[in-house]
Motif scaffolding. Structure first.
Motif, PDB file in Angstrom:
ATOM      1  N   ASP A  27      -8.952   2.938   1.628  1.00  0.00           N
ATOM      2  CA  ASP A  27      -7.900   2.645   0.645  1.00  0.00           C
ATOM      3  C   ASP A  27      -7.665   1.141   0.553  1.00  0.00           C
ATOM      4  O   ASP A  27      -7.185   0.644  -0.469  1.00  0.00           O
ATOM      5  CB  ASP A  27      -6.610   3.372   1.037  1.00  0.00           C
ATOM      6  N   GLY A  50       1.850   6.069   2.487  1.00  0.00           N
ATOM      7  CA  GLY A  50       2.377   4.773   2.913  1.00  0.00           C
ATOM      8  C   GLY A  50       2.191   4.466   4.388  1.00  0.00           C
ATOM      9  O   GLY A  50       2.648   3.424   4.876  1.00  0.00           O
ATOM     10  N   TYR A 121      -2.789  -3.948  -1.788  1.00  0.00           N
ATOM     11  CA  TYR A 121      -2.584  -2.495  -1.823  1.00  0.00           C
ATOM     12  C   TYR A 121      -1.209  -2.167  -2.411  1.00  0.00           C
ATOM     13  O   TYR A 121      -1.081  -1.280  -3.257  1.00  0.00           O
ATOM     14  CB  TYR A 121      -2.696  -1.921  -0.406  1.00  0.00           C
ATOM     15  N   GLU A 122      -0.186  -2.867  -1.958  1.00  0.00           N
ATOM     16  CA  GLU A 122       1.168  -2.582  -2.443  1.00  0.00           C
ATOM     17  C   GLU A 122       1.301  -2.840  -3.937  1.00  0.00           C
ATOM     18  O   GLU A 122       2.050  -2.170  -4.626  1.00  0.00           O
ATOM     19  CB  GLU A 122       2.199  -3.398  -1.654  1.00  0.00           C
ATOM     20  N   SER A 124      -1.128  -2.558  -6.083  1.00  0.00           N
ATOM     21  CA  SER A 124      -2.074  -1.740  -6.842  1.00  0.00           C
ATOM     22  C   SER A 124      -1.424  -0.449  -7.331  1.00  0.00           C
ATOM     23  O   SER A 124      -0.865   0.325  -6.542  1.00  0.00           O
ATOM     24  CB  SER A 124      -3.273  -1.400  -5.948  1.00  0.00           C
ATOM     25  N   LYS A 126      -3.009   2.071  -8.397  1.00  0.00           N
ATOM     26  CA  LYS A 126      -3.831   3.193  -7.938  1.00  0.00           C
ATOM     27  C   LYS A 126      -3.792   3.362  -6.425  1.00  0.00           C
ATOM     28  O   LYS A 126      -4.447   4.250  -5.869  1.00  0.00           O
ATOM     29  CB  LYS A 126      -5.278   2.998  -8.374  1.00  0.00           C
ATOM     30  N   LYS A 127      -3.082   2.485  -5.732  1.00  0.00           N
ATOM     31  CA  LYS A 127      -3.019   2.499  -4.267  1.00  0.00           C
ATOM     32  C   LYS A 127      -4.420   2.471  -3.667  1.00  0.00           C
ATOM     33  O   LYS A 127      -4.800   3.308  -2.829  1.00  0.00           O
ATOM     34  CB  LYS A 127      -2.204   3.693  -3.750  1.00  0.00           C
ATOM     35  N   LYS A 128      -5.162   1.507  -4.140  1.00  0.00           N
ATOM     36  CA  LYS A 128      -6.524   1.255  -3.683  1.00  0.00           C
ATOM     37  C   LYS A 128      -6.729  -0.245  -3.846  1.00  0.00           C
ATOM     38  O   LYS A 128      -6.428  -0.782  -4.916  1.00  0.00           O
ATOM     39  CB  LYS A 128      -7.481   2.024  -4.606  1.00  0.00           C
TER      40      LYS A 128
END
Ligand code: FES
Length: 136
Positions: A27, A50, A121-122, A124, A126-128
Motif C-alpha cells: 500500500d 489505517g 499515503y494519507e 492519496s 486511493k490509499k495507495k
C-alpha cells in the motif's frame, strides 16, 4: 547503556536485520537515498483500516542506516499511520544510543523516506502511494 552495547546491537542488526524483504503489492512503497554516499532505502507497507499491518525494507546502506531501517519497521508495525508519522529522530536515537550523534544523516535516512511515504499515503484518495527518488 554503554556505547559498546549499542555498537553491538547496530552491527547485529546490520548483519541480521529484522524485516528485510519485499511485500508484494504494498500500500506504500517509498524509496530514497543520500546522493553523497549512494546509500538508499526502500520501505514497503501493508495497511489495513489505517493500521500498519506489515512493514519491510530493502536497499543498500551503511551499518547505521540498515540498523535504523530495521528498527523503524519494528517500531511502526501495529501502529496507526497517523502515529507512525509522529516518530521523531529522538525516538530513533533512543533505540540506537549516542554513538550515532556523529552520523545523524545515516540514522535518519530511513525515517525521512518512510515519512514521505506515509504522507503520500494519507494524501492519496486511493490509499495507495508509490514515491521514489526521495533525496535527503
Ligand atoms: Fe550513507 Fe550512512 S554512509 S547513509
Amino acid at each position: 547503556m554503554a556505547n559498546e552495547i549499542y555498537a553491538e546491537i547496530i552491527l547485529d542488526l546490520y548483519k541480521n536485520p529484522a524485516n528485510r524483504g519485499i511485500i508484494e503489492d504494498p500500500d506504500v512503497l517509498a524509496e530514497g537515498g543520500n546522493p553523497s554516499c549512494g546509500d538508499h532505502a526502500i520501505f514497503m507497507l501493508k495497511i489495513n483500516n489505517g493500521v500498519i499491518e506489515d512493514a519491510k525494507f530493502s536497499g543498500n546502506g551503511c551499518a547505521i542506516s540498515v540498523a535504523s531501517d530495521s528498527i523503524l519497521t519494528e517500531l511502526i508495525k501495529g501502529k496507526k499511520v497517523s502515529d507512525a508519522k509522529k516518530i521523531s529522530p529522538q525516538d530513533l536515537f533512543s533505540e540506537m544510543g549516542n554513538i550515532i550523534q556523529t552520523r545523524i544523516k545515516c540514522a535518519t535516512l530511513g525515517l525521512i523516506v518512510l515519512k514521505k511515504g506515509l504522507e503520500a499515503y494519507e494524501k492519496s484518495a486511493k490509499k495507495k502511494a508509490i514515491i521514489r527518488n526521495i533525496t535527503i
